[in-house]
Design a protein around this motif. Structure first.
Motif, PDB file in Angstrom:
ATOM      1  N   ARG A 176      -8.536  -0.492  -5.618  1.00  0.00           N
ATOM      2  CA  ARG A 176      -9.379  -0.346  -4.428  1.00  0.00           C
ATOM      3  C   ARG A 176      -8.636  -0.677  -3.132  1.00  0.00           C
ATOM      4  N   LEU A 177      -7.346  -1.015  -3.237  1.00  0.00           N
ATOM      5  CA  LEU A 177      -6.623  -1.539  -2.072  1.00  0.00           C
ATOM      6  C   LEU A 177      -6.405  -0.461  -1.011  1.00  0.00           C
ATOM      7  N   LYS A 178      -6.941  -0.728   0.200  1.00  0.00           N
ATOM      8  CA  LYS A 178      -6.790   0.193   1.333  1.00  0.00           C
ATOM      9  C   LYS A 178      -5.936  -0.416   2.449  1.00  0.00           C
ATOM     10  N   VAL A 179      -5.979  -1.752   2.588  1.00  0.00           N
ATOM     11  CA  VAL A 179      -5.270  -2.417   3.681  1.00  0.00           C
ATOM     12  C   VAL A 179      -4.363  -3.504   3.109  1.00  0.00           C
ATOM     13  N   LEU A 180      -3.064  -3.388   3.409  1.00  0.00           N
ATOM     14  CA  LEU A 180      -2.088  -4.378   2.950  1.00  0.00           C
ATOM     15  C   LEU A 180      -1.322  -4.883   4.165  1.00  0.00           C
ATOM     16  N   ARG A 181      -1.534  -6.156   4.497  1.00  0.00           N
ATOM     17  CA  ARG A 181      -0.899  -6.757   5.680  1.00  0.00           C
ATOM     18  C   ARG A 181       0.224  -7.701   5.240  1.00  0.00           C
ATOM     19  N   LEU A 182       1.432  -7.388   5.711  1.00  0.00           N
ATOM     20  CA  LEU A 182       2.617  -8.186   5.360  1.00  0.00           C
ATOM     21  C   LEU A 182       3.455  -8.466   6.615  1.00  0.00           C
ATOM     22  N   GLU A 183       2.792  -8.661   7.743  1.00  0.00           N
ATOM     23  CA  GLU A 183       3.527  -8.915   8.988  1.00  0.00           C
ATOM     24  C   GLU A 183       4.207 -10.283   8.952  1.00  0.00           C
ATOM     25  N   GLU A 184       5.353 -10.360   9.621  1.00  0.00           N
ATOM     26  CA  GLU A 184       6.085 -11.628   9.782  1.00  0.00           C
ATOM     27  C   GLU A 184       6.393 -12.300   8.446  1.00  0.00           C
ATOM     28  N   ASN A 185       7.085 -11.543   7.597  1.00  0.00           N
ATOM     29  CA  ASN A 185       7.607 -12.072   6.348  1.00  0.00           C
ATOM     30  C   ASN A 185       9.121 -11.876   6.317  1.00  0.00           C
ATOM     31  N   CYS A 186       9.716 -11.884   5.145  1.00  0.00           N
ATOM     32  CA  CYS A 186      11.179 -11.810   5.021  1.00  0.00           C
ATOM     33  C   CYS A 186      11.610 -10.560   4.257  1.00  0.00           C
ATOM     34  N   LEU A 187      10.844  -9.482   4.388  1.00  0.00           N
ATOM     35  CA  LEU A 187      11.132  -8.252   3.661  1.00  0.00           C
ATOM     36  C   LEU A 187      12.205  -7.431   4.373  1.00  0.00           C
ATOM     37  N   ASP A 188      13.140  -6.859   3.600  1.00  0.00           N
ATOM     38  CA  ASP A 188      13.988  -5.838   4.197  1.00  0.00           C
ATOM     39  C   ASP A 188      13.555  -4.474   3.655  1.00  0.00           C
ATOM     40  N   LEU A 189      14.121  -3.423   4.228  1.00  0.00           N
ATOM     41  CA  LEU A 189      13.621  -2.081   3.915  1.00  0.00           C
ATOM     42  C   LEU A 189      13.748  -1.757   2.423  1.00  0.00           C
ATOM     43  N   SER A 190      14.798  -2.260   1.799  1.00  0.00           N
ATOM     44  CA  SER A 190      15.006  -1.974   0.369  1.00  0.00           C
ATOM     45  C   SER A 190      14.003  -2.704  -0.522  1.00  0.00           C
ATOM     46  N   SER A 191      13.270  -3.690   0.051  1.00  0.00           N
ATOM     47  CA  SER A 191      12.245  -4.422  -0.720  1.00  0.00           C
ATOM     48  C   SER A 191      10.915  -3.679  -0.771  1.00  0.00           C
ATOM     49  N   ILE A 192      10.788  -2.612   0.021  1.00  0.00           N
ATOM     50  CA  ILE A 192       9.503  -1.902   0.103  1.00  0.00           C
ATOM     51  C   ILE A 192       9.431  -0.859  -1.012  1.00  0.00           C
ATOM     52  N   PRO A 193       8.536  -1.040  -1.978  1.00  0.00           N
ATOM     53  CA  PRO A 193       8.418  -0.055  -3.060  1.00  0.00           C
ATOM     54  C   PRO A 193       7.881   1.271  -2.506  1.00  0.00           C
ATOM     55  N   GLN A 194       8.592   2.343  -2.788  1.00  0.00           N
ATOM     56  CA  GLN A 194       8.159   3.645  -2.263  1.00  0.00           C
ATOM     57  C   GLN A 194       6.819   4.062  -2.838  1.00  0.00           C
ATOM     58  N   SER A 195       6.471   3.493  -4.001  1.00  0.00           N
ATOM     59  CA  SER A 195       5.185   3.851  -4.631  1.00  0.00           C
ATOM     60  C   SER A 195       3.998   3.449  -3.757  1.00  0.00           C
ATOM     61  N   ILE A 196       4.171   2.432  -2.905  1.00  0.00           N
ATOM     62  CA  ILE A 196       3.073   2.058  -1.990  1.00  0.00           C
ATOM     63  C   ILE A 196       2.773   3.231  -1.063  1.00  0.00           C
ATOM     64  N   LEU A 197       3.832   3.849  -0.561  1.00  0.00           N
ATOM     65  CA  LEU A 197       3.665   4.980   0.350  1.00  0.00           C
ATOM     66  C   LEU A 197       3.218   6.226  -0.412  1.00  0.00           C
ATOM     67  N   ARG A 198       3.822   6.455  -1.574  1.00  0.00           N
ATOM     68  CA  ARG A 198       3.656   7.719  -2.284  1.00  0.00           C
ATOM     69  C   ARG A 198       2.401   7.782  -3.151  1.00  0.00           C
ATOM     70  N   ASP A 199       2.130   6.685  -3.892  1.00  0.00           N
ATOM     71  CA  ASP A 199       1.141   6.764  -4.972  1.00  0.00           C
ATOM     72  C   ASP A 199      -0.114   5.916  -4.784  1.00  0.00           C
ATOM     73  N   SER A 200      -0.123   5.010  -3.833  1.00  0.00           N
ATOM     74  CA  SER A 200      -1.249   4.061  -3.748  1.00  0.00           C
ATOM     75  C   SER A 200      -2.400   4.652  -2.933  1.00  0.00           C
ATOM     76  N   GLN A 201      -3.481   3.854  -2.825  1.00  0.00           N
ATOM     77  CA  GLN A 201      -4.626   4.209  -1.977  1.00  0.00           C
ATOM     78  C   GLN A 201      -4.472   3.612  -0.570  1.00  0.00           C
ATOM     79  N   VAL A 202      -3.398   2.865  -0.349  1.00  0.00           N
ATOM     80  CA  VAL A 202      -3.252   2.108   0.907  1.00  0.00           C
ATOM     81  C   VAL A 202      -3.163   3.060   2.101  1.00  0.00           C
ATOM     82  N   SER A 203      -4.068   2.849   3.074  1.00  0.00           N
ATOM     83  CA  SER A 203      -4.059   3.689   4.278  1.00  0.00           C
ATOM     84  C   SER A 203      -3.683   2.893   5.526  1.00  0.00           C
ATOM     85  N   LEU A 204      -3.530   1.566   5.391  1.00  0.00           N
ATOM     86  CA  LEU A 204      -2.972   0.759   6.480  1.00  0.00           C
ATOM     87  C   LEU A 204      -1.993  -0.241   5.865  1.00  0.00           C
ATOM     88  N   PHE A 205      -0.718   0.004   6.122  1.00  0.00           N
ATOM     89  CA  PHE A 205       0.363  -0.823   5.582  1.00  0.00           C
ATOM     90  C   PHE A 205       1.069  -1.444   6.784  1.00  0.00           C
TER      91      PHE A 205
END
Length: 238
Positions: A176-205
């Motif tokens: 059911r996840l539509k909104v995932l907030r991860l502001e001000e953390n220690c993520l680099d671009l390679s830590s972002i799973p492409q499946s969040i963009l490609r396959d999930s229901q998330v519409s606000l990342f």
């Protein structure tokens, strides 16, 4: 605080089902509330100095909303799981390190606010909360989002201002996840799973304030699919 003031509050609460006593320097959960276990639907004791929530909290079987923001709680009693009608549990700005394993029994829960505590890992056992709209764990000390995140049934997860550097691709399986907030953390671009963009229901990342430029998300596979969901959601609420 004088007894007469408390007494008048109690009399009002008996009629309204609401007990609100904020910023009064209370050091413990008022024992007198036990007289109102059959009446109380809403309790707000924010901005006090309460260190312990007594096991007797489990007696308030009709309670729908419990707010104890900005107190000194370090833990919750397992008896809190008896509040089967509880829809809102707000405990931001306390000293909570971990949650009782029984918290997943609060089947009616819609909002769980644990922001500004001392939680170091994503609490397990919350996948049974099937009506959860918001899980707020912002401003804690969480370092990773593990695979069991996929069990969560919530619509929004707020993990802003933690220390997260690892994000499991299982997050894309949250049903059911539509909104995932991860502001001000220690993520680099390679830590972002492409499946969040490609396959999930998330519409606000939301990932501002990490170790990469947000515009670089465009380079990841699935970004176009994410933007389709994002734009469709914006139009719906426009």
């Amino acid at each position: 605080m004088g007894n007469s003031a408390l007494k008048s509050h109690l009399e009002t609460s008996q009629k309204t089902g609401v007990f609100q006593l904020t910023a009064k320097g209370l050091q413990e959960f008022p024992e007198e509330l036990q007289r109102l276990t059959a009446n109380l639907r809403t309790v707000d004791l924010s901005g006090n100095k309460i260190e312990v929530l007594p096991p007797a909290i489990g007696n308030f079987l009709h309670m729908k909303s419990l707010t104890l923001n900005s107190n000194r709680l370090a833990a919750l009693p397992s008896e809190i799981s008896k509040l089967k009608k509880l829809e809102t549990l707000s405990l931001s700005g306390n000293r909570i390190v971990e949650l009782p394993s029984t918290l997943g029994q609060l089947k009616a829960l819609r909002t769980l606010n644990l922001s500004g505590n001392q939680i170091t890992e994503l609490p397990p056992g919350l996948g049974t909360l099937r009506h959860l709209d918001l899980l707020d764990l912002s401003r804690n000390q969480i370092r990773s989002v593990p695979a069991h995140v996929s069990e969560l049934q919530t619509i929004e997860i707020n993990l802003n201002q933690n220390q997260i550097s690892v994000l499991s691709d299982e997050v894309s399986k949250c049903p059911r996840l539509k909104v995932l907030r991860l502001e001000e953390n220690c993520l680099d671009l390679s830590s972002i799973p492409q499946s969040i963009l490609r396959d999930s229901q998330v519409s606000l990342f939301s990932v501002e304030g990490n170790l990469f430029e947000v515009k670089n998300l465009r380079d990841l596979e699935g970004y176009d699919k994410y933007m389709e969901r994002f734009t469709a959601t914006k139009k719906k609420f426009a």
